[in-house]
Design a protein around this motif. Structure first.
Motif, mmCIF file in Angstrom:
data_model
loop_
_atom_site.group_PDB
_atom_site.id
_atom_site.type_symbol
_atom_site.label_atom_id
_atom_site.label_comp_id
_atom_site.label_asym_id
_atom_site.label_seq_id
_atom_site.Cartn_x
_atom_site.Cartn_y
_atom_site.Cartn_z
ATOM 1 N N LYS A 90 0.855 -1.191 0.000
ATOM 2 C CA LYS A 90 0.000 0.000 0.000
ATOM 3 C C LYS A 90 0.886 1.234 0.000
ATOM 4 O O LYS A 90 1.785 1.357 0.829
ATOM 5 N N ILE A 91 0.628 2.116 -0.967
ATOM 6 C CA ILE A 91 1.352 3.386 -1.047
ATOM 7 C C ILE A 91 0.330 4.495 -1.258
ATOM 8 O O ILE A 91 -0.801 4.227 -1.673
ATOM 9 N N THR A 92 0.701 5.726 -0.962
ATOM 10 C CA THR A 92 -0.210 6.827 -1.280
ATOM 11 C C THR A 92 -0.254 7.007 -2.805
ATOM 12 O O THR A 92 0.720 6.742 -3.509
ATOM 13 N N ASP A 128 -1.856 -1.385 -3.835
ATOM 14 C CA ASP A 128 -3.000 -0.483 -3.616
ATOM 15 C C ASP A 128 -2.479 0.936 -3.518
ATOM 16 O O ASP A 128 -1.599 1.223 -2.692
ATOM 17 N N GLU A 129 -3.042 1.821 -4.330
ATOM 18 C CA GLU A 129 -2.693 3.243 -4.243
ATOM 19 C C GLU A 129 -3.846 3.941 -3.523
ATOM 20 O O GLU A 129 -4.992 3.859 -3.958
ATOM 21 N N VAL A 130 -3.511 4.581 -2.413
ATOM 22 C CA VAL A 130 -4.519 5.113 -1.495
ATOM 23 C C VAL A 130 -4.501 6.643 -1.553
ATOM 24 O O VAL A 130 -3.438 7.259 -1.503
ATOM 25 N N ASP A 182 -6.161 11.653 1.426
ATOM 26 C CA ASP A 182 -7.223 11.901 2.438
ATOM 27 C C ASP A 182 -7.514 10.652 3.273
ATOM 28 O O ASP A 182 -8.124 10.749 4.336
ATOM 29 N N ASN A 183 -7.149 9.493 2.727
ATOM 30 C CA ASN A 183 -7.526 8.230 3.359
ATOM 31 C C ASN A 183 -6.352 7.543 4.058
ATOM 32 O O ASN A 183 -6.471 6.414 4.501
ATOM 33 N N TRP A 184 -5.209 8.231 4.127
ATOM 34 C CA TRP A 184 -4.016 7.667 4.760
ATOM 35 C C TRP A 184 -3.631 8.569 5.927
ATOM 36 O O TRP A 184 -3.393 9.760 5.732
#
Lengths: 67, 67, 67, 67, 67, 67
Positions: free
Chosen positions: F7-9, F45-47, F50-52
């Motif tokens: 998972k990364i931004t 997953d690219e997050v 606002d959601n991290w």
């Protein structure tokens, strides 16, 4: 209906602390987003320190160094 | 190529039941979406009842009350 | 009370297929393990082919080669 | 700040191998995407072979057949 | 160092609500377990109602029936 | 047969960078643990920022402050 997964290192969290965490997260979701506590699921994973890495090292190694 | 993760409480699922679950989910993905069973991965996590919360309580507490 | 997460590549699964998958997995858990369908949660993630790797390559690259 | 979760079957990975994996993945993320190693988290889950399915069978069954 | 993943249906949570959730969960982990807020990671996934099932049905179908 | 989730931004990783990441992680697992690259799955997953959350704040808020 939210689903929450909390991962922490396995370092002695008690059943009471885990119950408090379940309750706290569930009511946070109700208070902030209006989610129904009855269908909120919270799963806690306790991970061995050999299996958790941060800063390129396992927590076992960090703890051994005193961090 | 699908990946499936199933989380259940650790309450005595047998190796045979878990094998049935793996088979069932794999062929469901083939039948509904045409996915190749050979590359379908299914991982089952069995979670202690102290670590699973629903309705703001852990399953341990609910079971103790008879739910 | 089970929680199921299904990850597939985003390649056109319809709402009807996803509804069938939810139903199928939920009843499989009831039939094999006696789990209550009312509290079984199924979440489907559709993942871009650029973001899914197998065999050391992304699915985008494999599809371009005809695999 | 990346978060990485690696799932492998529980078949004897040593603390040293897991430490190497943590280090390797952390520096890969730095080299390819410029991510800061200090805040990169890597969690390794070791899964029983009864609980891991591929090709519609558990790994336990496959290993028993010599695969 | 905890890692928290919250999955909710995508139904209009605002950036402010998500920021409150991040803050609330982070401080809950500090208050209950003494975890350092600086290294607590919270990731929120917003899932389409077509991709979320409960009770054997997708949320889209349930919402259409008024649930 | 390993499964890896990264998972990364979502901040502009290119298809080429993601392909490199898939390749790098897959061969790391082969080199360290002898895992077969053909059945290693990597999902990125690219997050949204606002959601991290980290340190009790979302990445959006941190970036706005220049962190």
């Amino acid at each position: 209906m939210p689903y929450v997964n909390i991962k922490i290192t396995r370092e002695g969290a008690t059943a009471e602390q885990k119950a408090e965490l379940v309750k706290g997260v569930t009511y946070l979701l109700r208070d902030i987003l209006g989610k129904d506590p009855q269908t909120t699921v919270v799963i806690i994973d306790e991970v061995e320190t050999d299996n958790w890495g941060i800063g390129g090292e396992t927590v076992t190694v960090r703890r051994a160094r005193g961090q």
